[in-house]
Design an enzyme around this catalytic site. Sequence first.
Site, PDB file in Angstrom:
ATOM      1  N   VAL A  43     -18.680   3.581  -2.360  1.00 18.69           N
ATOM      2  CA  VAL A  43     -19.321   2.252  -2.286  1.00 18.69           C
ATOM      3  C   VAL A  43     -20.618   2.082  -1.723  1.00 18.69           C
ATOM      4  O   VAL A  43     -21.296   1.260  -2.266  1.00 18.69           O
ATOM      5  CB  VAL A  43     -17.998   1.498  -1.349  1.00 18.69           C
ATOM      6  CG1 VAL A  43     -18.784  -0.254  -1.180  1.00 18.69           C
ATOM      7  CG2 VAL A  43     -16.831   1.437  -1.880  1.00 18.69           C
ATOM      8  N   GLY A  69     -22.265   5.810   5.428  1.00 18.10           N
ATOM      9  CA  GLY A  69     -21.196   6.459   4.272  1.00 18.10           C
ATOM     10  C   GLY A  69     -21.730   6.136   3.106  1.00 18.10           C
ATOM     11  O   GLY A  69     -21.490   4.773   2.540  1.00 18.10           O
ATOM     12  N   VAL A  70     -22.476   6.976   2.377  1.00 21.13           N
ATOM     13  CA  VAL A  70     -23.023   6.629   1.281  1.00 21.13           C
ATOM     14  C   VAL A  70     -22.427   7.421  -0.175  1.00 21.13           C
ATOM     15  O   VAL A  70     -22.698   8.076  -0.630  1.00 21.13           O
ATOM     16  CB  VAL A  70     -24.413   7.070   1.033  1.00 21.13           C
ATOM     17  CG1 VAL A  70     -25.409   5.784   1.786  1.00 21.13           C
ATOM     18  CG2 VAL A  70     -24.812   8.238   1.458  1.00 21.13           C
ATOM     19  N   LYS A  83       0.895  -0.995   0.000  1.00 20.48           N
ATOM     20  CA  LYS A  83      -0.006  -0.218   0.170  1.00 20.48           C
ATOM     21  C   LYS A  83       0.917   1.250  -0.027  1.00 20.48           C
ATOM     22  O   LYS A  83       2.133   1.284   0.640  1.00 20.48           O
ATOM     23  CB  LYS A  83      -0.791  -0.053   1.364  1.00 20.48           C
ATOM     24  CG  LYS A  83      -1.962   0.785   1.141  1.00 20.48           C
ATOM     25  CD  LYS A  83      -3.471   0.145   0.597  1.00 20.48           C
ATOM     26  CE  LYS A  83      -4.613   0.848   0.626  1.00 20.48           C
ATOM     27  NZ  LYS A  83      -5.623   0.039   0.305  1.00 20.48           N
TER      28      LYS A  83
HETATM   29  P1  NAD Z   1     -15.813   7.568  -0.164  1.00 15.06           P
HETATM   30  O1  NAD Z   1     -15.002   8.956   0.266  1.00 15.06           O
HETATM   31  O2  NAD Z   1     -16.291   7.674  -1.549  1.00 15.06           O
HETATM   32  O3  NAD Z   1     -17.149   7.745   0.598  1.00 15.06           O
HETATM   33  C1  NAD Z   1     -17.178   7.466   2.090  1.00 15.06           C
HETATM   34  C2  NAD Z   1     -18.355   8.282   2.638  1.00 15.06           C
HETATM   35  O4  NAD Z   1     -18.349   8.159   3.990  1.00 15.06           O
HETATM   36  C3  NAD Z   1     -18.538   9.846   2.137  1.00 15.06           C
HETATM   37  O5  NAD Z   1     -19.738  10.310   1.749  1.00 15.06           O
HETATM   38  C4  NAD Z   1     -18.277  10.478   3.503  1.00 15.06           C
HETATM   39  O6  NAD Z   1     -19.012  11.685   3.560  1.00 15.06           O
HETATM   40  C5  NAD Z   1     -18.790   9.691   4.571  1.00 15.06           C
HETATM   41  N1  NAD Z   1     -18.093   9.743   5.786  1.00 15.06           N
HETATM   42  C6  NAD Z   1     -17.078  10.058   6.221  1.00 15.06           C
HETATM   43  N2  NAD Z   1     -17.003   9.776   7.667  1.00 15.06           N
HETATM   44  C7  NAD Z   1     -18.227   9.260   8.079  1.00 15.06           C
HETATM   45  C8  NAD Z   1     -18.599   9.331   9.296  1.00 15.06           C
HETATM   46  N3  NAD Z   1     -17.873   9.167  10.235  1.00 15.06           N
HETATM   47  N4  NAD Z   1     -20.038   8.838   9.470  1.00 15.06           N
HETATM   48  C9  NAD Z   1     -20.672   8.761   8.281  1.00 15.06           C
HETATM   49  N5  NAD Z   1     -20.375   9.031   7.076  1.00 15.06           N
HETATM   50  C10 NAD Z   1     -19.060   9.310   6.896  1.00 15.06           C
HETATM   51  O7  NAD Z   1     -15.094   6.219   0.119  1.00 15.06           O
HETATM   52  P2  NAD Z   1     -15.421   5.034  -0.522  1.00 15.06           P
HETATM   53  O8  NAD Z   1     -14.557   4.566  -1.521  1.00 15.06           O
HETATM   54  O9  NAD Z   1     -16.876   4.859  -0.749  1.00 15.06           O
HETATM   55  O10 NAD Z   1     -14.980   3.668   0.576  1.00 15.06           O
HETATM   56  C11 NAD Z   1     -15.649   3.572   1.640  1.00 15.06           C
HETATM   57  C12 NAD Z   1     -14.791   2.966   2.701  1.00 15.06           C
HETATM   58  O11 NAD Z   1     -14.562   1.377   2.072  1.00 15.06           O
HETATM   59  C13 NAD Z   1     -13.376   3.220   3.067  1.00 15.06           C
HETATM   60  O12 NAD Z   1     -13.051   2.836   4.234  1.00 15.06           O
HETATM   61  C14 NAD Z   1     -12.620   2.693   2.075  1.00 15.06           C
HETATM   62  O13 NAD Z   1     -11.247   2.391   2.577  1.00 15.06           O
HETATM   63  C15 NAD Z   1     -13.136   1.298   2.095  1.00 15.06           C
HETATM   64  N6  NAD Z   1     -13.101   0.562   0.889  1.00 15.06           N
HETATM   65  C16 NAD Z   1     -13.286   1.087  -0.637  1.00 15.06           C
HETATM   66  C17 NAD Z   1     -13.164   0.323  -1.453  1.00 15.06           C
HETATM   67  C18 NAD Z   1     -13.538   1.058  -3.102  1.00 15.06           C
HETATM   68  O14 NAD Z   1     -13.459   0.359  -3.961  1.00 15.06           O
HETATM   69  N7  NAD Z   1     -13.517   2.202  -2.903  1.00 15.06           N
HETATM   70  C19 NAD Z   1     -12.514  -0.895  -1.412  1.00 15.06           C
HETATM   71  C20 NAD Z   1     -12.195  -1.248  -0.416  1.00 15.06           C
HETATM   72  C21 NAD Z   1     -12.497  -0.797   0.625  1.00 15.06           C
END
Ligand code: NAD
Length: 370
Positions: A199, A195-196, A93
């Site tokens: 993902v 968290g919408v 990473k």
């Molecule tokens: P993103 O930034 O697109 O979405 C995250 C959402 O969570 C945002 O809308 C943000 O406003 C909200 N948020 C942040 N802190 C919050 C809280 N305390 N309470 C409520 N909402 C909150 O990120 P993503 O790509 O959707 O990823 C989400 C999670 O999944 C992360 O932890 C990421 O590491 C993990 N993840 C993502 C992927 C991927 O393919 N994008 C793959 C594996 C793991």
Amino acid sequence: MASDLLGNGVPMTESLESLIQEWEGLGIVTAYDRPTGTWIFIALHDVSQGMAVGGCRMQVYAAPTDALRDAMRLAEGMTYKWAAAGLPFGGGKSVLAVPGPLAGDERTGLLRRFGRLVASLRGTYGTGEDLGTTPADMAVVAQETAHVGGYDPTTRHALDPGPYTALGVFSGLRAAAAHVWGNDDLSDRPVLVQGVGDVGAPLARLLARAGARILATDVDAERAAAVAEEVGGTVVPPEEAYNTTCDVYAPCAVGATLNSETIPQLTCDIVAGSANNQLDEPSDAKRLHEQGITYVPDYVVNAGGAIAFGLLWKGERDEATLRSRVEGIGEVVREILAEATARNESPMHAASRRAEAVLEGGTGGDGKGR
Ligand code: NAD
């Protein structure tokens, strides 16, 4: 800039040194990007199964040591994620610890220099999108190195892993539903999606299509309202995420939301979501188990994006194949939950055993996402 970033009075070499001394991973590539004042850490945890592959996180940290610790933890997580998914990659990473938000030429310059660093590793490490970076950023990195997952050099387009990750969570969640309730019918089941974003939003759509009642929560109130409206769900204020009655809690925002404070508040039967490192500490797995909550291990259920990108890396281009391999997460979850129930243990233990067996065997799994 370097001394500004330290901010804790600890000599940089000492704390970075001690972190590196204590780490059991393969090694760390470290660079300081002078034009932007960014610390770059590429953590290589394990390459016994293949090249280390894991995304690039861009974030502001209080100190470089925090960034290094994050890179190490995330790289180790990738080793387990690949092993549990049965794909022949190692854990790595990268973290770009920026001093503040970067845009325009500054951002492009940093990404290109990061790309050159990745290129210099000649295939030991492959990168991709992660928190704080976008598919457009990866297209910039790809100008310097071929080792960018999800990037198509012919169209010059970097894919978004979010929808694949959402599909994997959905498949794992259904398998957990079948395990806990005897069938995977989600009709009228309240599912709280925390968290919408990239993902969480596509996951909410998949769940709503399957009949679930979506409780959407996000610190970005507008985003939560938009997704809730789209899927006919309800908005839950962020501070009520843990004590709102639901059948499934899907953490898709940040890590460490499962801890000694939040777990006692949960009323759900299942926790399954995309966030990385959902447990604040390992003992939280036991805490969930003792409370009768089925915890679907994060690194198993959130591997959809990694699986799709890993397969793309290996030359697989057929969308139906990619999707069906991602959906294979459901079968992995089914097996892990069955084993955990048979042994009366947390699914986290069953998942670790499965991943460690792959790592010890040195086989990289059967290559079928199992
Ligand atoms: P993103 O930034 O697109 O979405 C995250 C959402 O969570 C945002 O809308 C943000 O406003 C909200 N948020 C942040 N802190 C919050 C809280 N305390 N309470 C409520 N909402 C909150 O990120 P993503 O790509 O959707 O990823 C989400 C999670 O999944 C992360 O932890 C990421 O590491 C993990 N993840 C993502 C992927 C991927 O393919 N994008 C793959 C594996 C793991």
